[in-house]
Design an enzyme around this catalytic site. Structure first.
Site, short mmCIF file in Angstrom:
data_model
loop_
_atom_site.label_atom_id
_atom_site.label_comp_id
_atom_site.label_asym_id
_atom_site.label_seq_id
_atom_site.Cartn_x
_atom_site.Cartn_y
_atom_site.Cartn_z
N ALA A 1 0.86 -1.19 0.00
CA ALA A 1 0.00 0.00 0.00
C ALA A 1 0.90 1.23 0.00
CB ALA A 1 -0.86 -0.01 1.26
N GLY B 1 0.51 -5.14 0.62
CA GLY B 1 -0.63 -5.10 -0.30
C GLY B 1 -0.27 -5.62 -1.68
N GLU C 1 -0.60 -9.19 -1.44
CA GLU C 1 -2.03 -9.47 -1.25
C GLU C 1 -2.79 -9.38 -2.59
OE1 GLU C 1 -2.23 -6.60 2.06
OE2 GLU C 1 -3.26 -8.18 3.16
N GLU D 1 4.11 -5.80 6.94
CA GLU D 1 3.30 -4.78 7.63
C GLU D 1 3.66 -4.68 9.11
OE1 GLU D 1 2.18 -6.81 5.33
OE2 GLU D 1 0.67 -5.83 4.09
C1 3H9 Z 1 0.52 -2.42 3.31
O1 3H9 Z 1 0.77 -2.86 2.24
C2 3H9 Z 1 -0.81 -2.57 3.98
C3 3H9 Z 1 -1.62 -3.57 3.25
O2 3H9 Z 1 -1.81 -4.71 4.02
C4 3H9 Z 1 -2.92 -3.00 2.75
C5 3H9 Z 1 -3.94 -2.64 3.74
C6 3H9 Z 1 -5.31 -2.15 3.25
N1 3H9 Z 1 4.64 3.49 0.19
O3 3H9 Z 1 13.30 1.74 0.60
P1 3H9 Z 1 13.74 2.52 -0.57
C7 3H9 Z 1 9.41 4.92 -1.01
S1 3H9 Z 1 1.69 -1.56 4.17
C8 3H9 Z 1 5.11 4.72 -0.07
O4 3H9 Z 1 14.76 3.58 -0.38
P2 3H9 Z 1 14.88 0.16 -1.74
C9 3H9 Z 1 10.49 5.22 0.02
O5 3H9 Z 1 10.02 6.08 1.01
C10 3H9 Z 1 3.09 -1.55 3.12
N2 3H9 Z 1 6.43 4.95 -0.36
O6 3H9 Z 1 14.18 1.58 -1.78
C11 3H9 Z 1 11.56 5.84 -0.84
O7 3H9 Z 1 11.19 7.19 -1.09
P3 3H9 Z 1 12.29 8.32 -1.25
C12 3H9 Z 1 3.80 -2.84 3.10
C13 3H9 Z 1 7.24 3.89 -0.36
O8 3H9 Z 1 15.10 -0.23 -3.14
C14 3H9 Z 1 11.44 5.09 -2.16
O9 3H9 Z 1 10.14 4.51 -2.16
N3 3H9 Z 1 5.02 -2.71 2.32
C15 3H9 Z 1 6.80 2.60 -0.09
O10 3H9 Z 1 16.03 0.17 -0.79
C16 3H9 Z 1 12.46 4.00 -2.31
O11 3H9 Z 1 12.41 3.16 -1.17
C17 3H9 Z 1 6.17 -2.37 2.87
O12 3H9 Z 1 6.28 -2.17 4.07
C18 3H9 Z 1 5.43 2.41 0.20
N4 3H9 Z 1 4.91 1.19 0.46
O13 3H9 Z 1 13.80 -0.82 -1.10
C19 3H9 Z 1 7.35 -2.22 1.94
N5 3H9 Z 1 7.85 1.75 -0.15
O14 3H9 Z 1 13.11 7.90 -2.42
C20 3H9 Z 1 8.09 -0.96 2.22
C21 3H9 Z 1 8.90 2.50 -0.48
O15 3H9 Z 1 11.49 9.56 -1.42
N6 3H9 Z 1 9.18 -0.73 1.30
N7 3H9 Z 1 8.55 3.79 -0.61
O16 3H9 Z 1 13.07 8.28 0.03
C22 3H9 Z 1 10.34 -1.37 1.35
O17 3H9 Z 1 10.54 -2.26 2.14
C23 3H9 Z 1 11.43 -0.93 0.42
O18 3H9 Z 1 11.11 0.37 -0.01
C24 3H9 Z 1 11.62 -1.81 -0.84
C25 3H9 Z 1 12.64 -1.11 -1.78
C26 3H9 Z 1 12.18 -3.17 -0.40
C27 3H9 Z 1 10.35 -2.01 -1.58
#
Ligand code: 3H9
Length: 691
Positions: free
Chosen positions: A66, A105, A108, A128
């Site tokens: 999400a 998400g 999901e 999450e």
């Molecule tokens: C969820 O899904 C709830 C569901 O159950 C639905 C419920 C209804 N959203 O980490 P990076 C941004 S909760 C918004 O440096 P990497 C991040 O801030 C979500 N922004 O890259 C950064 O911005 P900036 C569950 C996001 O290659 C840029 O993207 N998912 C999101 O080292 C690059 O990120 C997670 O918890 C997001 N979801 O790693 C996954 N994700 O460049 C969270 C990233 O401005 N994300 N951004 O600083 C991660 O773990 C890592 O970002 C990922 C990439 C592994 C994907």
């Protein structure tokens, strides 16, 4: 090709509808992406030329979850549940084509597809929990139906990213694709599904694996026990477990209701707010406003470290772990051998715990060598001084380094308190001098304070920030001031804790209050662990503090079996009446009247002055942003993530309340509590310090 919206297009390739999402950086499920999926799938279903639908992403990853930045805002566009319904109930097979990371998400969504294909390098997970949440779009109900209850419990409570091969083995995906040909492999797979007329597999209807766990409550109880210590204080792991229990014991739709209720509880609570804040703060801290992103970084291929003590050795291990050769300098061969011996022992201990192999030990040790001549550092790209805290000694070392180090070398000091500008001035190149303040044990602790001297060049700062990432550290850039940011704030807590024991609280009462708040240990247990005799000398000790008296009595902390606590043979700490007497006597001599002190007062006394100091630090520009202070305290000092760090926590309490508490305390107890003028301004002008 049909353009669906800004981020989505639909192509028809040999009877397969390929729905491509392209919403950088991570294809998060923003309103746009949900709309693209919603309309795109509907269009593909309506199109008679399409027999199966592949959902694929451009850029670095499949949908990573999400859009976290949308949480707490007015919902826009189609809901994720509506999108999932359309996909799951599609009369044509829908196939998720996964690369990068299918997370939260994103996974999901993939779980509502009928089939999943992923490249070998892909990973899937429901992280999450790390945001203080649970998968709120059916993840907790569908995951155990594919991978089984135990694996699902592990995944939802740890946020583990499961590699594709293991996803295949556990049933989470159906097929592995070539890394460089996901699109074609997915189209072929879709055609295979059409030709073989395979069923529209709905994960919600598969229940063999959850049925197998019915009536077996032990799985959950044992699992709870196994993660108890690691997850102390966090709400989300327990809620995640309850959802998996519901997946086992309830019909699918009832399980979804449980998931929904618990998701709403978590997302509206402070813990998740703190953990989401931490997620963004952790990324923000790497950004330095006055240093352009494109600053050219220096190559760091050879590192020198001066000092083979605990710090020097620990620092060296970071580089060896990252495959960067490191030379350690000591004054004598004997000390050098001892230091390098300790490094090997540390690695061997890690191997004994099964975290690395014995082969890894040798491999890492090959990156570490030693020398007793500082001249051997002349070809190093980075030299880190890690000798004990003595300004004259450090100055001497830096003037030597100035003569021998190559022009482009970074000259770093690991000082935790001394004035880096003064050290830099002993060289003809103060622009090359920087502070790299590692935290002990340096091979374990994630935090690195990078200390910017008055003249440190932007290139040296940018290179140091980049290097921190290479060696797996979270770096925060701070300015030169006594104790920098972390220790400067710590000094506030330490001072108040020391005062509190004279006023009536006992060391264990203070430690317990902070432990219950979520710190791994309190200040007195911490001092006992570090050793009370550090910086203490028998010759000069004059019973001026409780610490002096304890040391004079041979109570040096854990290592001598006694300190503020007394320790049993398993190093379990126990309160000690003798310590109580020592404190009582000391307070009597000082004519301090002791009284009962409640836990709430202990917390205020220990934590509010820290927050006040944070404001002073911000005011002086010693930290770039409030969230950097929180990152330092979470990563370096064990502030519980779910309390967001001192500045976030202060905001929750209300800065106005903290200010008026400080004002009252100042009147009664003096300048230790003088409020920061910046805090006064923030309260008066209602400034949001997190913008
Ligand atoms: C969820 O899904 C709830 C569901 O159950 C639905 C419920 C209804 N959203 O980490 P990076 C941004 S909760 C918004 O440096 P990497 C991040 O801030 C979500 N922004 O890259 C950064 O911005 P900036 C569950 C996001 O290659 C840029 O993207 N998912 C999101 O080292 C690059 O990120 C997670 O918890 C997001 N979801 O790693 C996954 N994700 O460049 C969270 C990233 O401005 N994300 N951004 O600083 C991660 O773990 C890592 O970002 C990922 C990439 C592994 C994907």
């Amino acid at each position: 090709m049909t353009t669906i919206n800004d981020v989505t297009k639909l192509d028809v390739i040999e009877s397969v509808g390929v729905l491509t999402l392209n919403s950088p950086p991570v294809n998060a499920l923003s309103a746009n992406v949900r709309e693209g999926l919603d309309i795109g799938i509907k269009k593909a279903i309506e199109n008679n030329d399409i027999k199966a639908i592949v959902v694929i992403c451009e850029g670095r990853t499949f949908i990573a979850g999400a859009d976290i930045s949308e949480f707490g805002q007015e919902p826009k566009g189609p809901s994720l549940f509506d999108v999932q319904d359309i996909m799951e109930n599609s009369p044509k097979p829908v196939i998720a084509a996964i690369h990068g990371t299918a997370l939260g998400g994103g996974l999901e969504v993939a779980l509502t597809c009928h089939y999943r294909i992923a490249v070998k390098s892909a990973k899937c997970g429901l992280p999450e929990v790390n945001l203080g949440l649970l998968p709120g779009a059916g993840g907790t109900q569908r995951l155990p139906r594919l991978v089984g209850v135990e694996q699902a419990l592990k995944m939802v409570t740890s946020g583990l990213h499961l590699p594709a091969e293991q996803c295949l083995q556990s049933g989470l995906i159906d097929k592995i694709a070539n890394d460089d040909d996901l699109l074609n492999n997915s189209i072929s797979y879709a055609k295979e599904i059409i030709e073989e007329n395979r069923p529209l597999k709905k994960v919600r209807d598969i229940d063999e694996k959850v049925k197998a766990a019915q009536g077996n409550d032990e799985i959950f109880q044992n699992f709870r026990k196994s993660i108890e210590r690691k997850t102390r204080g966090f709400l989300a792991p327990e809620y995640n477990i309850q959802c998996i229990e519901a997946a086992v014991n309830e019909p699918f739709d009832e399980g979804i209701k449980v998931e929904r209720d618990l998701f709403i509880k978590l997302i509206s609570g402070n813990q998740s707010a703190a953990q989401r804040y931490f997620f963004f703060a952790q990324r923000q801290v790497a950004k330095i406003p006055d240093i352009p992103k494109e600053t050219e970084l220096l190559d760091i291929n050879k590192v020198g470290i001066i000092g083979a003590g605990t710090m020097g050795g620990g620092i060296a291990m970071n580089f060896a772990n990252a495959g960067i050769p490191v030379t350690i300098i000591e004054q004598s061969q004997e000390r050098l051998d001892k230091g390098i011996g300790i490094i090997r022992k540390n690695y061997e201990n890690t191997a004994a715990k099964g975290r690395i192999s014995l082969e890894d030990v040798d491999k890492r040790m090959q990156f570490i060598n030693g020398n007793i001549s500082i001249d051997t550092l002349s070809d190093k790209d980075l030299i880190i001084e890690a000798v004990f805290e003595n300004m004259d000694l450090k100055k001497e070392i830096f003037s030597k380094l100035d003569l021998i180090a190559k022009d482009s070398a970074i000259l770093a000091t690991n000082t935790s308190a001394l004035d880096i500008n003064e050290i830099a001035e002993t060289t003809k190149r103060p622009e090359s001098v920087i502070g790299l303040h590692f935290f002990s044990p340096a091979n374990v602790m994630r935090l690195l304070e990078i200390v910017r001297g008055e003249k440190t060049s932007k290139q040296i700062i940018a290179t140091s920030m980049g290097l921190a990432k290479t060696i797996g550290k979270t770096a925060a850039l701070v300015g030169v001031c006594p104790g920098f940011v972390g220790n400067r704030i710590l000094a506030q807590r330490q001072r108040e804790a020391n005062k509190l024991i004279l006023e009536g609280a006992l060391p264990w009462e203070i430690d317990d209050a902070l432990f219950d708040f979520g710190f791994p240990m309190g200040p007195f247990a911490m001092s006992d662990l570090a050793g009370l005799d550090i910086g203490w000398s028998k010759e000069t000790s004059r019973s001026e503090t409780i610490r002096d008296i304890l040391c004079e009595n041979g109570r040096f902390g854990q290592k001598s079996g006694k300190g503020f606590y007394i320790y049993d043979e398993n190093r379990n700490k126990l309160p000690d009446n003798d310590v109580e007497k020592i404190i009582q006597e000391f307070a009597d001599n000082k004519q301090i009247k002791r009284r009962e002190i409640e836990k709430d007062e202990i917390l205020k006394r220990c934590l509010y002055p820290m927050i006040n100091e944070g404001f002073k630090i911000l005011d002086e520009g010693m930290a770039i942003r409030a969230s950097d202070i929180d990152i330092i305290w979470i990563n370096g000092y064990g502030w519980p993530i779910y309390e967001g760090g001192p500045m976030f926590y202060g905001n929750l309490i209300g800065y106005d309340k903290i200010l008026s508490w400080l004002q009252d305390m100042e009147k009664e107890h003096g300048s230790d509590f003088s409020p920061s003028p910046y805090l006064e301004k923030v309260v008066e002008e209602k400034i949001n310090i997190f913008n």
